[in-house]
Design a protein around this motif. Structure first.
Motif, PDB file in Angstrom:
ATOM      1  N   ALA A  71      69.343  58.864 -29.184  1.00  0.00           N
ATOM      2  CA  ALA A  71      68.980  57.868 -28.156  1.00  0.00           C
ATOM      3  C   ALA A  71      69.211  58.474 -26.775  1.00  0.00           C
ATOM      4  CB  ALA A  71      69.788  56.585 -28.323  1.00  0.00           C
ATOM      5  N   SER A  72      68.652  59.640 -26.568  1.00  0.00           N
ATOM      6  CA  SER A  72      68.925  60.470 -25.400  1.00  0.00           C
ATOM      7  C   SER A  72      68.929  59.681 -24.090  1.00  0.00           C
ATOM      8  CB  SER A  72      67.866  61.582 -25.297  1.00  0.00           C
ATOM      9  OG  SER A  72      67.904  62.209 -24.039  1.00  0.00           O
ATOM     10  N   PRO A  73      70.066  59.615 -23.407  1.00  0.00           N
ATOM     11  CA  PRO A  73      70.123  58.909 -22.119  1.00  0.00           C
ATOM     12  C   PRO A  73      69.175  59.507 -21.091  1.00  0.00           C
ATOM     13  CG  PRO A  73      72.331  59.379 -22.939  1.00  0.00           C
ATOM     14  CD  PRO A  73      71.384  60.141 -23.801  1.00  0.00           C
ATOM     15  N   GLU A  74      69.002  60.845 -21.143  1.00  0.00           N
ATOM     16  CA  GLU A  74      68.099  61.502 -20.200  1.00  0.00           C
ATOM     17  C   GLU A  74      66.663  61.035 -20.402  1.00  0.00           C
ATOM     18  OE1 GLU A  74      71.687  63.845 -21.049  1.00  0.00           O
ATOM     19  OE2 GLU A  74      70.033  63.182 -22.348  1.00  0.00           O
ATOM     20  N   CYS A  75      66.243  60.902 -21.657  1.00  0.00           N
ATOM     21  CA  CYS A  75      64.883  60.455 -21.956  1.00  0.00           C
ATOM     22  C   CYS A  75      64.698  58.989 -21.570  1.00  0.00           C
ATOM     23  CB  CYS A  75      64.572  60.654 -23.434  1.00  0.00           C
ATOM     24  SG  CYS A  75      64.527  62.397 -23.933  1.00  0.00           S
ATOM     25  N   LEU A  76      65.665  58.158 -21.923  1.00  0.00           N
ATOM     26  CA  LEU A  76      65.554  56.734 -21.599  1.00  0.00           C
ATOM     27  C   LEU A  76      65.539  56.513 -20.094  1.00  0.00           C
ATOM     28  CD1 LEU A  76      67.901  55.229 -24.330  1.00  0.00           C
ATOM     29  CD2 LEU A  76      65.403  55.386 -24.354  1.00  0.00           C
ATOM     30  N   GLN A  77      66.297  57.307 -19.369  1.00  0.00           N
ATOM     31  CA  GLN A  77      66.304  57.200 -17.916  1.00  0.00           C
ATOM     32  C   GLN A  77      64.957  57.620 -17.337  1.00  0.00           C
ATOM     33  OE1 GLN A  77      69.451  59.392 -16.010  1.00  0.00           O
ATOM     34  NE2 GLN A  77      68.731  58.939 -13.949  1.00  0.00           N
ATOM     35  N   ALA A  78      64.365  58.666 -17.913  1.00  0.00           N
ATOM     36  CA  ALA A  78      63.060  59.124 -17.436  1.00  0.00           C
ATOM     37  C   ALA A  78      61.999  58.050 -17.636  1.00  0.00           C
ATOM     38  CB  ALA A  78      62.660  60.410 -18.157  1.00  0.00           C
ATOM     39  N   ILE A  79      62.030  57.387 -18.802  1.00  0.00           N
ATOM     40  CA  ILE A  79      61.064  56.327 -19.100  1.00  0.00           C
ATOM     41  C   ILE A  79      61.249  55.153 -18.154  1.00  0.00           C
ATOM     42  CG2 ILE A  79      60.375  54.632 -20.848  1.00  0.00           C
ATOM     43  CD1 ILE A  79      61.212  56.786 -22.949  1.00  0.00           C
ATOM     44  N   ALA A  80      62.494  54.850 -17.815  1.00  0.00           N
ATOM     45  CA  ALA A  80      62.804  53.694 -16.964  1.00  0.00           C
ATOM     46  C   ALA A  80      62.655  53.981 -15.476  1.00  0.00           C
ATOM     47  CB  ALA A  80      64.233  53.220 -17.245  1.00  0.00           C
ATOM     48  N   THR A  81      62.301  55.210 -15.122  1.00  0.00           N
ATOM     49  CA  THR A  81      62.163  55.559 -13.705  1.00  0.00           C
ATOM     50  C   THR A  81      61.073  54.721 -13.039  1.00  0.00           C
ATOM     51  OG1 THR A  81      62.850  57.835 -14.140  1.00  0.00           O
ATOM     52  CG2 THR A  81      61.659  57.423 -12.088  1.00  0.00           C
ATOM     53  N   PRO A  82      61.378  54.048 -11.938  1.00  0.00           N
ATOM     54  CA  PRO A  82      60.354  53.257 -11.243  1.00  0.00           C
ATOM     55  C   PRO A  82      59.193  54.139 -10.801  1.00  0.00           C
ATOM     56  CG  PRO A  82      62.545  52.717 -10.426  1.00  0.00           C
ATOM     57  CD  PRO A  82      62.702  53.929 -11.304  1.00  0.00           C
ATOM     58  N   GLY A  83      57.976  53.597 -10.953  1.00  0.00           N
ATOM     59  CA  GLY A  83      56.790  54.315 -10.477  1.00  0.00           C
ATOM     60  C   GLY A  83      56.075  55.128 -11.523  1.00  0.00           C
ATOM     61  N   VAL A  84      56.771  55.592 -12.578  1.00  0.00           N
ATOM     62  CA  VAL A  84      56.074  56.354 -13.618  1.00  0.00           C
ATOM     63  C   VAL A  84      55.422  55.378 -14.590  1.00  0.00           C
ATOM     64  CG1 VAL A  84      57.657  58.292 -13.400  1.00  0.00           C
ATOM     65  CG2 VAL A  84      58.086  56.571 -15.150  1.00  0.00           C
ATOM     66  N   SER A  85      54.243  55.738 -15.066  1.00  0.00           N
ATOM     67  CA  SER A  85      53.510  54.843 -15.959  1.00  0.00           C
ATOM     68  C   SER A  85      52.593  55.651 -16.856  1.00  0.00           C
ATOM     69  CB  SER A  85      52.681  53.830 -15.151  1.00  0.00           C
ATOM     70  OG  SER A  85      51.511  54.447 -14.647  1.00  0.00           O
ATOM     71  N   THR A  86      51.901  54.967 -17.742  1.00  0.00           N
ATOM     72  CA  THR A  86      50.943  55.631 -18.622  1.00  0.00           C
ATOM     73  C   THR A  86      49.517  55.571 -18.062  1.00  0.00           C
ATOM     74  OG1 THR A  86      50.826  53.590 -19.921  1.00  0.00           O
ATOM     75  CG2 THR A  86      52.272  55.326 -20.741  1.00  0.00           C
ATOM     76  N   ASP A  87      49.358  55.163 -16.829  1.00  0.00           N
ATOM     77  CA  ASP A  87      48.046  55.161 -16.183  1.00  0.00           C
ATOM     78  C   ASP A  87      47.559  56.607 -16.064  1.00  0.00           C
ATOM     79  OD1 ASP A  87      45.933  55.147 -14.207  1.00  0.00           O
ATOM     80  OD2 ASP A  87      46.587  53.132 -13.653  1.00  0.00           O
ATOM     81  N   ALA A  88      46.347  56.870 -16.556  1.00  0.00           N
ATOM     82  CA  ALA A  88      45.840  58.246 -16.624  1.00  0.00           C
ATOM     83  C   ALA A  88      45.032  58.659 -15.406  1.00  0.00           C
ATOM     84  CB  ALA A  88      44.992  58.415 -17.882  1.00  0.00           C
ATOM     85  N   ALA A  89      44.864  57.769 -14.417  1.00  0.00           N
ATOM     86  CA  ALA A  89      44.028  58.093 -13.261  1.00  0.00           C
ATOM     87  C   ALA A  89      44.504  59.360 -12.563  1.00  0.00           C
ATOM     88  CB  ALA A  89      44.008  56.916 -12.285  1.00  0.00           C
ATOM     89  N   PHE A  90      45.820  59.533 -12.462  1.00  0.00           N
ATOM     90  CA  PHE A  90      46.384  60.693 -11.778  1.00  0.00           C
ATOM     91  C   PHE A  90      45.952  61.988 -12.465  1.00  0.00           C
ATOM     92  CE2 PHE A  90      49.532  63.827 -10.709  1.00  0.00           C
ATOM     93  CZ  PHE A  90      49.868  63.557  -9.393  1.00  0.00           C
ATOM     94  N   ILE A  91      46.004  62.008 -13.791  1.00  0.00           N
ATOM     95  CA  ILE A  91      45.672  63.214 -14.544  1.00  0.00           C
ATOM     96  C   ILE A  91      44.191  63.532 -14.431  1.00  0.00           C
ATOM     97  CG2 ILE A  91      45.583  64.183 -16.890  1.00  0.00           C
ATOM     98  CD1 ILE A  91      48.143  62.461 -17.413  1.00  0.00           C
ATOM     99  N   VAL A  92      43.347  62.496 -14.502  1.00  0.00           N
ATOM    100  CA  VAL A  92      41.901  62.689 -14.370  1.00  0.00           C
ATOM    101  C   VAL A  92      41.578  63.283 -13.001  1.00  0.00           C
ATOM    102  CG1 VAL A  92      39.667  61.525 -14.291  1.00  0.00           C
ATOM    103  CG2 VAL A  92      41.372  60.833 -15.990  1.00  0.00           C
ATOM    104  N   LEU A  93      42.135  62.688 -11.947  1.00  0.00           N
ATOM    105  CA  LEU A  93      41.842  63.150 -10.591  1.00  0.00           C
ATOM    106  C   LEU A  93      42.354  64.563 -10.348  1.00  0.00           C
ATOM    107  CD1 LEU A  93      42.275  60.313  -7.967  1.00  0.00           C
ATOM    108  CD2 LEU A  93      40.245  61.626  -8.527  1.00  0.00           C
ATOM    109  N   GLN A  94      43.543  64.850 -10.834  1.00  0.00           N
ATOM    110  CA  GLN A  94      44.103  66.188 -10.659  1.00  0.00           C
ATOM    111  C   GLN A  94      43.165  67.235 -11.240  1.00  0.00           C
ATOM    112  OE1 GLN A  94      48.128  66.770 -12.231  1.00  0.00           O
ATOM    113  NE2 GLN A  94      47.511  68.825 -12.828  1.00  0.00           N
ATOM    114  N   SER A  95      42.595  66.945 -12.396  1.00  0.00           N
ATOM    115  CA  SER A  95      41.682  67.896 -13.043  1.00  0.00           C
ATOM    116  C   SER A  95      40.391  68.052 -12.250  1.00  0.00           C
ATOM    117  CB  SER A  95      41.371  67.422 -14.466  1.00  0.00           C
ATOM    118  OG  SER A  95      42.548  67.377 -15.243  1.00  0.00           O
ATOM    119  N   LEU A  96      39.824  66.934 -11.782  1.00  0.00           N
ATOM    120  CA  LEU A  96      38.607  67.023 -10.976  1.00  0.00           C
ATOM    121  C   LEU A  96      38.856  67.812  -9.698  1.00  0.00           C
ATOM    122  CD1 LEU A  96      36.788  63.552 -11.045  1.00  0.00           C
ATOM    123  CD2 LEU A  96      36.260  65.608 -12.347  1.00  0.00           C
TER     124      LEU A  96
END
Length: 350
Positions: free
Chosen positions: A182-207
């Motif tokens: 139950a890695s605290p480091e991983c759970l903290q990363a998931i709970a970080t404000p602002g990070v999400s599974t929205d893929a728009a950032f990845i699509v735009l970065q590639s374009l």
């Protein structure tokens, strides 16, 4: 100033498990409205609709060869790039980014070295459903997606339980950090404000990585006023506003350098922009062809014929591959870890 027109398809926000839209993508083309209008008149002289829309045109068999010919014309005579990704595969990569990599980072291990994360995500994509037990991978991804959105203790606990209830010992490299520790480091990363599974950032970065190469000098971007593209618009503004000098290598064919040559972005009404309408044709044809070739559903056009028209570096794809040696060669020397850390600090939503 040179102008690239952009359109997208398949955007579903944070939900990357949408069964009706399993692929997401975007296309960018450098063409002015006058030339775009001329091509539309040439290939569809009897068009009665107020704007060219790929989906509407593709429904009529009489339009198929015209669409393929127009697609070939754009790829042959204009600077353009198309990006297509499998959203389930992308969600698996995000799972590894947030629910696995922080654990290894604390141990001093470069989890991204030579594209190991892509190989592991591909393995999960292809074998995870059988390897982890009936329904276990689907449950894990649903819980991860929810935890990334809600950031709540209950959602994080459900994610850990989903990992533990799977046959995680058959692939401890991927599920051990959650299931065993139950890695605290991983759970903290998931709970970080602002990070999400929205893929728009990845699509735009590639374009952007390709537009930056194709553009002869400073350039601008225009895109439709659709609700989906609002996320892209905000990200483009943040990219434009970043003035630090830095370069990152991402793969054998991709790198990105800041500050960008991109200078401005505006939203336009696609009904008054023939060039944006042609971007719609490009991404529509690519998404439909990819859906056909991956067996999701059969499209209207000949998928093999559509894909055969792309030249080198005109198509970027984020799809699973179990050719692990090729993955390693293609991503050897990638600065993926540095890119993720840098973007988290400089481009994360407040």
């Amino acid at each position: 100033m040179e102008c690239f027109r952009i359109d997208e398809s398949g955007y579903t926000g944070f939900d990357l498990l949408n069964s009706e839209q399993r692929l997401q993508g975007a296309a960018a083309i450098a063409i002015d409205d006058g030339e775009a209008a001329r091509l539309i008149r040439e290939y569809f002289p009897r068009l009665q609709a107020e704007e060219l829309k790929y989906r509407a045109l593709a429904r009529r068999p009489a339009n198929h060869q015209r669409l393929i010919a127009l697609h070939r014309e754009l790829l042959t005579n204009h600077k353009c790039v198309t990006y297509v990704c499998d959203k389930r595969f992308l969600l698996l990569l995000m799972f590894l980014d947030y629910a696995v990599e922080p654990f290894y980072y604390e141990l001093g291990v470069d989890f991204y070295q030579d594209g190991q994360n892509y190989s592991l995500a591909s393995l999960l994509y292809v074998t995870g459903a059988k390897l982890l037990g009936p329904g276990a991978l689907d449950r894990l991804l649903r819980c991860f997606q929810r935890a990334m959105k809600e950031k709540s203790r209950a959602a994080l606990d459900d994610l850990v339980e989903a990992a533990r209830s799977s046959r995680w010992r058959d692939l401890p490299e991927a599920l051990g950090p959650l299931a065993q520790f139950a890695s605290p480091e991983c759970l903290q990363a998931i709970a970080t404000p602002g990070v999400s599974t929205d893929a728009a950032f990845i699509v735009l970065q590639s374009l952007i990585s390709r537009m930056e190469v194709m553009a002869d000098g400073p350039y601008r971007v225009e895109h439709d006023q659709s609700k989906n593209l609002l996320a892209y618009h905000d990200l483009l503004l943040r990219f434009i506003g970043h003035k630090d000098a830095v370069t990152f290598r991402q793969s054998e064919i991709a790198s990105i350098t800041f500050p960008l040559k991109l200078k401005s972005v505006i939203q336009v009404d696609s009904k008054t922009s023939p060039a944006v309408q042609l971007a719609d044709v490009m991404i529509g044809a690519a998404i439909e062809a990819a859906n056909t070739l991956m067996g999701h559903r059969v499209g209207e056009l000949d998928a093999q014929q559509v894909m055969a028209q792309y030249g080198e570096h005109q198509l970027i794809h984020m799809l699973p591959s179990i050719d692990f040696e090729e993955q390693k060669r293609f991503r050897q020397g990638s600065q993926a870890a540095q890119v993720i850390d840098y973007y988290a600090v400089n481009f994360q939503k407040p």
